[in-house]
Design a protein around this motif. Structure first.
Motif, PDB file in Angstrom:
ATOM      1  N   LEU A 114     -59.674   0.702   6.547  1.00 15.45           N
ATOM      2  CA  LEU A 114     -60.686   0.616   7.614  1.00 15.45           C
ATOM      3  C   LEU A 114     -60.206  -0.273   8.758  1.00 15.45           C
ATOM      4  O   LEU A 114     -60.708  -0.178   9.869  1.00 15.45           O
ATOM      5  N   GLY A 115     -59.251  -1.167   8.476  1.00 15.09           N
ATOM      6  CA  GLY A 115     -58.722  -2.048   9.524  1.00 15.09           C
ATOM      7  C   GLY A 115     -59.685  -3.176   9.876  1.00 15.09           C
ATOM      8  O   GLY A 115     -60.789  -3.276   9.337  1.00 15.09           O
ATOM      9  N   TYR A 116     -59.249  -4.036  10.781  1.00 13.48           N
ATOM     10  CA  TYR A 116     -60.064  -5.174  11.256  1.00 13.48           C
ATOM     11  C   TYR A 116     -60.721  -5.902  10.067  1.00 13.48           C
ATOM     12  O   TYR A 116     -61.924  -5.903   9.880  1.00 13.48           O
ATOM     13  N   TYR A 117     -59.866  -6.514   9.252  1.00 15.21           N
ATOM     14  CA  TYR A 117     -60.328  -7.113   8.003  1.00 15.21           C
ATOM     15  C   TYR A 117     -61.246  -8.315   8.193  1.00 15.21           C
ATOM     16  O   TYR A 117     -61.948  -8.720   7.269  1.00 15.21           O
ATOM     17  N   SER A 118     -61.250  -8.879   9.405  1.00 11.78           N
ATOM     18  CA  SER A 118     -62.178  -9.996   9.623  1.00 11.78           C
ATOM     19  C   SER A 118     -63.621  -9.503   9.433  1.00 11.78           C
ATOM     20  O   SER A 118     -64.503 -10.267   9.049  1.00 11.78           O
ATOM     21  N   ARG A 119     -63.851  -8.189   9.666  1.00 13.68           N
ATOM     22  CA  ARG A 119     -65.209  -7.639   9.453  1.00 13.68           C
ATOM     23  C   ARG A 119     -65.587  -7.704   7.983  1.00 13.68           C
ATOM     24  O   ARG A 119     -66.723  -7.998   7.633  1.00 13.68           O
ATOM     25  N   ALA A 120     -64.618  -7.397   7.092  1.00 11.69           N
ATOM     26  CA  ALA A 120     -64.889  -7.442   5.647  1.00 11.69           C
ATOM     27  C   ALA A 120     -65.222  -8.870   5.227  1.00 11.69           C
ATOM     28  O   ALA A 120     -66.155  -9.105   4.445  1.00 11.69           O
ATOM     29  N   LYS A 121     -64.449  -9.791   5.770  1.00 14.00           N
ATOM     30  CA  LYS A 121     -64.674 -11.192   5.411  1.00 14.00           C
ATOM     31  C   LYS A 121     -66.055 -11.648   5.907  1.00 14.00           C
ATOM     32  O   LYS A 121     -66.819 -12.294   5.186  1.00 14.00           O
ATOM     33  N   ASN A 122     -66.376 -11.278   7.148  1.00 12.39           N
ATOM     34  CA  ASN A 122     -67.683 -11.665   7.696  1.00 12.39           C
ATOM     35  C   ASN A 122     -68.837 -11.009   6.929  1.00 12.39           C
ATOM     36  O   ASN A 122     -69.883 -11.637   6.713  1.00 12.39           O
ATOM     37  N   LEU A 123     -68.658  -9.750   6.542  1.00 11.07           N
ATOM     38  CA  LEU A 123     -69.718  -9.064   5.786  1.00 11.07           C
ATOM     39  C   LEU A 123     -69.962  -9.783   4.464  1.00 11.07           C
ATOM     40  O   LEU A 123     -71.110  -9.994   4.052  1.00 11.07           O
ATOM     41  N   HIS A 124     -68.867 -10.163   3.807  1.00 13.38           N
ATOM     42  CA  HIS A 124     -68.975 -10.875   2.535  1.00 13.38           C
ATOM     43  C   HIS A 124     -69.701 -12.211   2.745  1.00 13.38           C
ATOM     44  O   HIS A 124     -70.630 -12.559   1.991  1.00 13.38           O
ATOM     45  N   THR A 125     -69.305 -12.947   3.795  1.00 10.31           N
ATOM     46  CA  THR A 125     -69.951 -14.239   4.084  1.00 10.31           C
ATOM     47  C   THR A 125     -71.432 -14.033   4.404  1.00 10.31           C
ATOM     48  O   THR A 125     -72.296 -14.794   3.951  1.00 10.31           O
ATOM     49  N   THR A 126     -71.729 -12.993   5.180  1.00 12.71           N
ATOM     50  CA  THR A 126     -73.126 -12.714   5.536  1.00 12.71           C
ATOM     51  C   THR A 126     -73.962 -12.430   4.290  1.00 12.71           C
ATOM     52  O   THR A 126     -75.107 -12.893   4.172  1.00 12.71           O
ATOM     53  N   ALA A 127     -73.387 -11.679   3.343  1.00 12.66           N
ATOM     54  CA  ALA A 127     -74.119 -11.379   2.099  1.00 12.66           C
ATOM     55  C   ALA A 127     -74.444 -12.685   1.367  1.00 12.66           C
ATOM     56  O   ALA A 127     -75.573 -12.874   0.866  1.00 12.66           O
ATOM     57  N   ILE A 128     -73.465 -13.591   1.326  1.00 13.62           N
ATOM     58  CA  ILE A 128     -73.684 -14.884   0.657  1.00 13.62           C
ATOM     59  C   ILE A 128     -74.785 -15.658   1.395  1.00 13.62           C
ATOM     60  O   ILE A 128     -75.691 -16.240   0.772  1.00 13.62           O
ATOM     61  N   GLN A 129     -74.718 -15.646   2.736  1.00 20.10           N
ATOM     62  CA  GLN A 129     -75.722 -16.379   3.529  1.00 20.10           C
ATOM     63  C   GLN A 129     -77.130 -15.818   3.309  1.00 20.10           C
ATOM     64  O   GLN A 129     -78.095 -16.570   3.173  1.00 20.10           O
ATOM     65  N   ILE A 130     -77.243 -14.490   3.275  1.00 26.48           N
ATOM     66  CA  ILE A 130     -78.572 -13.884   3.107  1.00 26.48           C
ATOM     67  C   ILE A 130     -79.128 -14.197   1.713  1.00 26.48           C
ATOM     68  O   ILE A 130     -80.312 -14.513   1.554  1.00 26.48           O
ATOM     69  N   CYS A 131     -78.249 -14.135   0.703  1.00 23.03           N
ATOM     70  CA  CYS A 131     -78.710 -14.460  -0.659  1.00 23.03           C
ATOM     71  C   CYS A 131     -79.155 -15.917  -0.723  1.00 23.03           C
ATOM     72  O   CYS A 131     -80.137 -16.248  -1.407  1.00 23.03           O
ATOM     73  N   ALA A 132     -78.453 -16.786  -0.001  1.00 15.89           N
ATOM     74  CA  ALA A 132     -78.846 -18.205   0.008  1.00 15.89           C
ATOM     75  C   ALA A 132     -80.198 -18.384   0.707  1.00 15.89           C
ATOM     76  O   ALA A 132     -81.004 -19.238   0.310  1.00 15.89           O
ATOM     77  N   LEU A 133     -80.463 -17.559   1.741  1.00 16.28           N
ATOM     78  CA  LEU A 133     -81.760 -17.644   2.438  1.00 16.28           C
ATOM     79  C   LEU A 133     -82.900 -17.162   1.528  1.00 16.28           C
ATOM     80  O   LEU A 133     -84.050 -17.570   1.688  1.00 16.28           O
ATOM     81  N   GLY A 134     -82.575 -16.233   0.649  1.00 15.09           N
ATOM     82  CA  GLY A 134     -83.587 -15.709  -0.263  1.00 15.09           C
ATOM     83  C   GLY A 134     -84.380 -14.554   0.311  1.00 15.09           C
ATOM     84  O   GLY A 134     -85.195 -13.955  -0.374  1.00 15.09           O
TER      85      GLY A 134
END
Ligand code: SF4
Length: 351
Positions: free
Chosen positions: A97-117
């Motif tokens: 898919l390329g532009y791997y920073s998107r994968a990293k950001n998506l993963h971080t966002t998932a962690i952030q949303i789970c932390a928000l509840g």
């Protein structure tokens, strides 16, 4: 957001825009494409699916994304499963898919949303998450939660520039003027559909080249079409020439036939990805004292980045030194999250 829209033709007033919206929605309900992340008309969208699709669709087409999306959701069916996954597992599914920073950001966002509840719905909270800017936040807010906001991407800007004959060239001013007009399309309800309908019209009908004006639901009120000047919009900016870089990558094998990989740092181009030692990515062949060159490929690989063009020469080499690093059997390379450029290198070594 500016208070009132800019209309080139003063005959086009707000009620006409509301009529346009109705025509647009009727067309969308009849002609929209089926996408695995897109909810049926009478169903509530899954915000996690919308989130994943928004990250995947940046710089990539719908058709290219569909198989990646389906594999990704099969492996990470919920935002919790994604948040708990390792980044290497996420990269492995993102390969190609390329532009791997998107994968990293998506993963971080998932962690952030789970932390928000709870999954944030409003633009301002969404914008605080990793990799989510004004466009993606507006898109998620509108599509997943039906909020009265309207994302403006290249497709929407093109439709707006033609529909209202906006004379600003492509760029930030056209973006502002499109936002200015497009917010009228967002209503108190059906915003999830209005947002997707405008994007869909840009993708399927009001295409960059050869737009299908004869079947366009907005043709009657389209200023560019009515004045036979469709080919003049959007007005183009003169493109800046990108710099060109030249580098060498080394496909180095050891006595076991294993290949040397390096892991990129967690910031910058290809962050956290695995690459072959490459001169423009902090590798100096002088650091390997006993390197024997086996073959230098005469035809460099050409690769386009957003801010430069790269010409990469591939050298196959072997070493008898026990160099510390990540040595991988060639058959196992696919298990490592590698950027598309490195897949081109692997392919070149087999020629
Ligand atoms: Fe685009 Fe043609 Fe439709 Fe105007 S009439 S919005 S130019 S497809």
């Amino acid at each position: 957001m500016p208070a009132s829209p800019v209309f080139v033709n003063s005959d086009i007033t707000q009620p006409n825009v509301l009529t346009l919206r109705e025509h647009l929605l009727n067309w969308y309900f009849a002609c929209k494409r089926t996408m695995p992340w897109r909810a049926e008309i009478d169903k509530t969208p899954n915000p996690y699916h919308v989130l994943v699709s928004e990250f995947m669709l940046q710089q990539t087409t719908v058709q290219a994304v569909i198989p990646y999306f389906e594999r990704f959701i099969a492996r990470f069916p919920t935002i919790e499963t994604l948040a708990e996954a390792s980044l290497d597992d996420v990269y492995a599914l993102w390969q190609g898919l390329g532009y791997y920073s998107r994968a990293k950001n998506l993963h971080t966002t998932a962690i952030q949303i789970c932390a928000l509840g709870t999954f944030p719905q409003d633009i301002e909270t969404l914008k605080t998450l990793a990799g989510i800017g004004p466009y993606t936040s507006a898109s998620i807010s509108a599509i997943a939660f039906d909020h009265p906001t309207m994302p403006v991407d290249g497709n929407v800007m093109r439709v707006m520039s033609r529909l209202f004959a906006i004379s600003e060239p492509k760029g930030s001013k056209l973006f502002e003027q499109s936002q200015n007009v497009v917010h009228i399309f967002s209503g108190k309800q059906d915003n999830t559909h209005s947002a997707q309908a405008l994007m869909e019209l840009g993708a399927l009908v009001c295409k960059p080249k050869n737009p299908l004006c004869e079947i366009c639901p907005l043709a009657h009120d389209c200023q560019a079409f009515q004045t036979q000047s469709v080919d003049q919009y959007p007005i183009l900016l003169v493109k800046a020439v990108k710099p060109k870089r030249v580098a060498t990558t080394y496909f180095i094998t050891n006595q076991d036939g294993h290949v040397l990989l390096m892991k990129r740092p967690d910031k910058g181009l290809f962050s956290n990805m695995f690459i072959f030692p490459t001169t423009c990515f902090d590798f100096d062949p002088v650091s390997l004292p006993n390197l024997t060159i086996l073959k230098q490929h005469t035809k460099p690989i050409k690769h386009v980045f957003s801010h430069f063009d790269l010409e990469l020469t591939v050298i196959c080499a072997e070493t008898t030194d026990a160099i510390p690093g990540i040595w991988v059997a060639p058959a196992d390379l696919a298990k490592y999250g590698m950027p598309t450029l490195m897949h081109k290198v692997t392919k070149a070594t087999k020629i």
